[in-house]
Design an enzyme around this catalytic site. Structure first.
Site, PDB file in Angstrom:
ATOM      1  N   SER A 160       0.835  -1.200   0.000  1.00 20.30           N
ATOM      2  CA  SER A 160       0.000   0.000   0.000  1.00 20.30           C
ATOM      3  C   SER A 160       0.871   1.252   0.000  1.00 20.30           C
ATOM      4  O   SER A 160       1.620   1.480  -0.949  1.00 20.30           O
ATOM      5  CB  SER A 160      -0.974  -0.042   1.185  1.00 20.30           C
ATOM      6  OG  SER A 160      -1.960   0.973   1.082  1.00 20.30           O
ATOM      7  N   HIS A 277      -8.781   0.830  -0.280  1.00 21.07           N
ATOM      8  CA  HIS A 277      -8.657  -0.001  -1.490  1.00 21.07           C
ATOM      9  C   HIS A 277     -10.007  -0.524  -1.969  1.00 21.07           C
ATOM     10  O   HIS A 277     -10.115  -1.638  -2.473  1.00 21.07           O
ATOM     11  CB  HIS A 277      -7.658  -1.142  -1.256  1.00 21.07           C
ATOM     12  CG  HIS A 277      -6.303  -0.654  -0.861  1.00 21.07           C
ATOM     13  ND1 HIS A 277      -5.466   0.011  -1.721  1.00 21.07           N
ATOM     14  CD2 HIS A 277      -5.655  -0.688   0.341  1.00 21.07           C
ATOM     15  CE1 HIS A 277      -4.357   0.352  -1.091  1.00 21.07           C
ATOM     16  NE2 HIS A 277      -4.442  -0.043   0.157  1.00 21.07           N
TER      17      HIS A 277
END
Length: 390
Positions: A160, A277
């Site tokens: 990430s 996400h």
């Protein structure tokens, strides 16, 4: 610093003089709003740019031939702990990194990391920059203790927000520029998460578990409650039989209550504020795209793998596109690990170093590829191992 990879990453980081890689080609004139005390990106670049050293410039142009080497993994949000960075301050350049970070962010990041409180460090707008800086500071520690490890690095991946740190290490982005992008990303993601009651649920399931079907039924449950366009989808592929599902809180509560029906053996809510996400993060897309379009990005000098598709970044446009897409797309970490460590049978696995707070990526690697994990090492950001021995 002598070594190719170290010089490469330092071009995108802080030099001993506090310099940056060079004045970026501005691709846009506007910038998203920031904190009251945060300097603008152009201000920072004008005040802290230093000339490129000849050997460093040569290192940027060099391309290593593919061969066996080390792999660096950069952690993401959730790995932060009060005290991280304490074991790194003695290494060259680290205090300069935190000083520059204070200028970029508009607050004292080092004090927050060292003293907390934890709930303030856990806030998305704080923890993403904190993990980013701590991870690159850990690279400085690794380069000081084991320069040959950094010099022989052939691949990097970040989880990430860790992807930004991986790209800085690989020479694709400058430290201050990437940190500013992380700042904008973190603030936009926190704002998006506060708009809708949402979260993330870690799930371990049996082989017969059908995660997508479970998400579908959870969305139907939300619709029965009157929630329009509910979100419940896989946001992270961690390792075989482990997923993170994100979306509306009501959907996640439904999955927990019906875990046995969907063959989930364990469920746990993660201590995050939103459904990262997933499409609930769409409000964060435009601010991040704007800042990425305003800074210079180059092709990485070390292979860096994308969370979005598990493949290597090929060029600057590719990086801009996928870093934005990553915010609303699932993290394909399991697939990325398979891509990084794919090799012919009988070929030895490279040494892997997780640089930054926590050992979560090492634990995941063990589940994904036990043989690769046997060559795993952790570069701690919390305490200095050499000092601890004395």
């Amino acid at each position: 610093m002598g070594s190719w990879a170290a010089a490469t990453w330092r071009l995108g980081g802080c030099s001993g003089r506090g310099g940056l890689r060079g004045v970026p080609r501005r691709r846009g004139s506007s910038r998203p709003g920031g904190g009251d005390r945060a300097a603008t990106l152009s201000d920072l670049l004008q005040s802290s740019v230093g000339g490129e050293e000849p050997d460093a410039a040569a290192a940027r142009r060099e391309r290593r031939s593919p061969r066996e080497g080390t792999v660096l993994l950069f952690p993401g949000q959730g790995s932060q702990l009060v005290g991280m960075g304490r074991g790194l301050l003695q290494y060259p350049g680290v205090r300069d990194m935190y000083r520059l970070a204070e200028k970029v962010l508009g607050y004292d990041l080092l004090s927050l990391c060292l003293e907390g409180p934890q709930d303030e460090l856990d806030r998305t707008r704080h923890c993403q920059p904190a993990v980013f800086v701590a991870s690159l500071a850990a690279v400085e520690k690794l380069n000081h203790q084991r320069p040959e490890v950094v010099a022989s690095c052939v691949a990097a991946a970040g989880y990430s927000v860790g992807e930004f740190a991986a790209l800085v290490f690989a020479g694709a982005m400058g430290f201050a520029e990437a940190l500013y992008a992380v700042k904008v990303r973190a603030e936009a993601m926190q704002k998006a998460s506060e708009a809708v009651p949402s979260g993330m649920l870690s799930v371990i399931g049996r082989r017969e578990a059908n995660y997508k079907f479970a998400c579908l039924e959870a969305r139907k449950h939300c619709e029965s409650l009157g929630i329009e366009n509910p979100v419940c989808e896989i946001s992270n592929y961690l390792f075989p039989d482990s997923r993170v599902i994100a979306g509306h809180l009501q959907a996640l509560e439904f999955l927990q209550e019906n875990a046995r029906k969907y063959y989930f053996t364990r469920t746990k809510m993660l201590p995050v504020s939103g459904a990262f996400h997933t499409r609930l993060m769409e409000p964060a897309v435009e601010p991040l795209a704007e800042v990425l379009n305003s800074i210079e990005i180059e092709k990485p000098l070390v292979c860096v793998y994308s969370n979005v598709d598990g493949k290597k970044y090929m060029h600057s446009k590719h990086i801009r596109k996928l870093l934005v897409k990553q915010v609303v797309s699932p993290v394909l970490w399991e697939q990325t690990m398979h891509a990084v460590y794919e090799r012919q049978q009988g070929t030895e696995f490279p040494y892997t170093y997780e640089v930054g707070p926590g050992k979560q990526l090492g634990a995941v690697l063990k589940k994904c590829n036990l043989k690769a994990w046997k060559q795993y090492n952790h570069v701690d950001a919390l305490e200095d191992e050499e000092a601890a021995k004395t």
